[in-house]
Design an enzyme around this catalytic site. Structure first.
Site, PDB file in Angstrom:
ATOM      1  N   ASP A   5     111.609 -77.694  59.913  1.00  0.00           N
ATOM      2  CA  ASP A   5     112.864 -78.011  60.593  1.00  0.00           C
ATOM      3  C   ASP A   5     112.850 -79.421  61.173  1.00  0.00           C
ATOM      4  OD1 ASP A   5     114.475 -75.699  60.318  1.00  0.00           O
ATOM      5  OD2 ASP A   5     113.297 -74.652  61.836  1.00  0.00           O
ATOM      6  N   ASP A 145     118.264 -68.118  58.502  1.00  0.00           N
ATOM      7  CA  ASP A 145     117.379 -68.876  59.390  1.00  0.00           C
ATOM      8  C   ASP A 145     117.864 -68.696  60.822  1.00  0.00           C
ATOM      9  OD1 ASP A 145     115.673 -70.760  60.494  1.00  0.00           O
ATOM     10  OD2 ASP A 145     116.639 -72.492  59.551  1.00  0.00           O
TER      11      ASP A 145
HETATM   12 ZN    ZN Z   1     115.562 -74.139  59.674  1.00  0.00          ZN
END
Ligand code: ZN
Length: 189
Positions: A5, A145
């Site tokens: 991320d 997610d």
């Molecule tokens: Zn993510």
């Protein structure tokens, strides 16, 4: 695979890490690296993320005016391309891009921070996108997610997701390997 991320402090209200860390991770593992760019104007950076080792690059359609150009840049650089949508972005926003994509990432929490609870309405968007992909004959990956644990993973699978990201749940587990297996098992048809 490993989900990576990247946050720029502008598109989301948090800063994580970027290219140098990706390069180091690439040097340390053969795992598929699934890079999720939560950054403004991702077209500026996608080629560099592929060069540093991304196998899959996801970017937010809310973050760019040039979705098609960004998809092309990722593919031309040699990676799989995905678009991501935030919880308030309708499923239909990705329809026109589906034939160009390897994957759609449906955010199941507001992006920016870990440890949040899954927003149930987002799974309805997974259903809509899965149905649309089937209607036009696409073998599309759909990734979820945010807020994924042993309870929510089967729900996401049922909605049509086949790529499941889990962060806090795994990192807080006593035994990460067993917990991954638990999620995978619960995730089977
Ligand atoms: Zn993510």
């Amino acid at each position: 695979m490993l989900h990576f991320d990247v946050m720029d402090g502008i598109f989301v209200n948090n800063i994580s890490y970027g290219l140098p860390l990706l390069e180091q991770v690439r040097g340390a593992t053969e795992m598929i690296l699934d890079v999720h760019l939560m950054i403004t104007k991702p077209e500026r950076y996608v080629e560099r993320f592929v060069k540093k080792g991304a196998d899959i690059v996801s970017f937010h359609i809310e973050a760019t005016d040039d979705v098609i150009g960004t998809i092309s840049a990722i593919k031309n650089a040699g990676a799989k391309a995905a678009v991501a949508i935030k919880p308030n972005t309708p499923a239909e926003a990705v329809f026109e891009f589906l034939p160009l994509l390897d994957m759609v990432l449906v955010m199941t929490v507001e992006p920016g921070f870990g440890g949040q609870s899954l927003i149930p309405e987002t799974l309805r968007k997974v259903e809509i996108i899965r149905q649309k992909a089937q209607d036009i004959g696409l073998d599309l990956d759909i990734e979820v997610d945010g807020g994924i644990n042993a309870d929510t993973a089967p729900e996401a699978k049922k909605a049509g997701a086949n790529v499941i990201v889990s962060g806090s749940f795994l990192f807080h587990a006593d035994d990460m390997k067993k917990t991954v297996e638990l999620i995978k098992k619960g995730n089977k048809c």
